[in-house]
Scaffold this active site. Structure first.
Site, PDB file in Angstrom:
ATOM      1  N   GLU A 132      18.510  42.873  34.162  1.00 22.39           N
ATOM      2  CA  GLU A 132      18.244  41.466  34.463  1.00 22.39           C
ATOM      3  C   GLU A 132      16.757  41.190  34.675  1.00 22.39           C
ATOM      4  O   GLU A 132      16.245  40.139  34.280  1.00 22.39           O
ATOM      5  CB  GLU A 132      19.014  41.042  35.720  1.00 22.39           C
ATOM      6  CG  GLU A 132      18.879  39.579  36.083  1.00 22.39           C
ATOM      7  CD  GLU A 132      19.499  38.665  35.034  1.00 22.39           C
ATOM      8  OE1 GLU A 132      18.746  37.872  34.423  1.00 22.39           O
ATOM      9  OE2 GLU A 132      20.717  38.744  34.828  1.00 22.39           O
ATOM     10  N   LYS A 208      10.269  39.855  25.271  1.00 22.36           N
ATOM     11  CA  LYS A 208      11.357  39.154  25.960  1.00 22.36           C
ATOM     12  C   LYS A 208      12.195  38.339  24.976  1.00 22.36           C
ATOM     13  O   LYS A 208      13.422  38.244  25.129  1.00 22.36           O
ATOM     14  CB  LYS A 208      10.768  38.252  27.044  1.00 22.36           C
ATOM     15  CG  LYS A 208      10.052  39.018  28.139  1.00 22.36           C
ATOM     16  CD  LYS A 208       9.281  38.093  29.059  1.00 22.36           C
ATOM     17  CE  LYS A 208       8.528  38.870  30.123  1.00 22.36           C
ATOM     18  NZ  LYS A 208       7.682  37.990  30.974  1.00 22.36           N
TER      19      LYS A 208
END
Length: 437
Positions: A132, A208
């Site tokens: 996460e 990302k």
């Protein structure tokens, strides 16, 4: 001590800004964590490069430089990796999973390159792989994409995933600073590294973007497949032009499905209409905008970096993985089962803003419009203005500003190439993509 009450053994790799915060939380909130998990956590070792560095609040007896021996000891339940980089992180996490430990990592660079291989290793060893904290710091976005929205069909993910660039662009917009001055200010406040290349050239955001695209579209996306363009060439003239069109400039990570069910993944500065939720995200904040068929539009906003926010995301994974360990289960959440292809940037579509100087002669505007039309780029608006200093000798005394309708990237590039080869157009051609409606 029974098996039901025995501590879960935890190893931590890295004790920097994030790792120190993780160690602090595991130690200072031990009782609360035990209640949430059902068994206590025991931090049995911390892998570091410099064990003599003073780290207040952390027992120095836990430090070791023999990180391979630490992850291979065989009795670990969880390994938390916050050292970053591809190696030795990839080898260490593989060794940890092969030794039976579940893994929590915040390593965006590694996941952008090897998430498929690491997921395969996790499944083979019946252990967890959670990450996460790898994208957008404290913002919960990984779990919503791979769990909460897994029953829906996501059409697009678009977000501000780098706080450094958002801070710089925000300062350029609100305080009218140049890029260089805004960057210096970001460095002075600790928002930018001494070497800001990874941030300002978009590399951090591209890693990302690869992770987000893989999760959103259930496919394998490698960092090398992400188109990447940074913000170092953004000027005050661009900021002013965006404002005149009711937009602000943001560095966006964008992942979309094409009409033929492939994935486009790209990172670039873009003009965002002020009416779009992402336009109001200021400072070093991150935000991710998700569009899905059933849930519609969703936005996730919060702190995208920093020791405490990132450690919060790490600890959320620690609790989840520890609970799985107590139950004797593991969540094998693969992302590559659809095997969608990744389309090249030339097949991406967007609206565009483009400006350039031309000779102030009859017929020039019509010639420029013809170039756009011949390359299948439809014009939405056109604005002509005159440059200061009409006595300039190069003859390019007029400026044309166009906004296009949705067009293919390859067609827009063909327009630019033809304009550059035209005698009535100056050399300085600037363009920017427009994202968000």
């Amino acid at each position: 001590m029974t098996e039901d009450t025995a501590p879960l053994k935890v190893a931590l790799l890295g004790a920097g800004v994030v790792g120190s915060q993780v160690a602090r939380i595991i130690t200072s909130e031990a009782e609360q964590l035990r209640q949430r998990i059902g068994r206590p956590l025991e931090l049995v070792g911390i892998g570091v490069r410099r064990p003599d560095t003073e780290r207040p609040g952390i027992d120095s007896a836990l430090f070791t430089t023999d990180v391979h021996a630490l992850v291979q000891r065989g009795d670990l339940d969880l390994v938390i990796e916050v050292i970053g980089g591809i190696e030795p992180a990839a080898t260490l996490l593989t060794e940890a999973m092969n030794a039976g430990a579940s893994v929590i990592t915040a390593n965006k660079a590694l996941l952008a390159e090897q998430v498929a291989q690491l997921s395969t290793t996790a499944r083979a060893n019946e252990v967890d792989l959670y990450y996460e904290a790898a994208v957008a710091g404290a913002i919960p976005i990984i779990r919503p994409l791979r769990e909460s929205l897994v029953g829906d069909e996501i059409r697009a993910v678009m977000g501000i995933v780098n706080g450094t660039t958002n801070y710089i662009l925000d300062q350029m917009t609100t305080n009218h600073l140049s890029f260089d001055v805004a960057l210096e200010q970001a460095q002075a406040f600790g928002f930018a590294e001494a070497d800001p290349t990874a941030d300002v050239e978009g590399h951090d955001a591209a890693a990302k973007a690869a992770i987000l695209a893989g999760l959103a579209f259930h496919t394998s996306v490698n960092r090398s497949e992400v188109f990447c363009e940074g913000i170092s060439n953004v000027t005050q003239a661009d900021i002013v032009a965006a404002d005149q069109m009711g937009c602000v400039i943001k560095l966006l990570a964008v992942a979309k499905l094409t009409d033929d069910d492939r994935v486009i993944v790209k990172v670039h500065p873009a003009m965002v209409p002020k009416t779009h939720p992402l336009a109001s995200v200021s400072g070093a904040y991150n935000a991710i905008f998700v569009e899905s068929v059933e849930a519609g539009q969703l936005m996730f906003l919060g702190q995208g970096a920093g020791g405490a926010p990132t450690a919060s995301a790490v600890m959320g994974d620690v609790v989840t993985v520890a609970r799985n360990r107590v139950r004797g289960t593991a969540s094998h959440l693969g992302t590559g089962y659809t095997k969608r292809g990744v389309a090249p940037i030339g097949e991406a579509t967007s609206r565009y803003y483009i400006r350039f100087q031309v000779q102030d002669k009859p017929g020039v505007l019509a010639k420029c419009a013809t170039i756009f039309g011949n390359n299948r780029v439809s014009l939405q608006t056109c604005q002509q203005s005159y440059l200061e200093g009409l006595g300039r000798t190069d003859g390019f005394t007029a400026s044309l500003n166009f906004m296009t309708h949705e067009a293919r990237e390859s067609d827009l590039q063909a327009v630019i190439e033809e304009l550059r080869g035209s005698s009535f157009v100056g050399d300085d051609i600037k363009y920017m993509r427009i994202e968000g409606r």
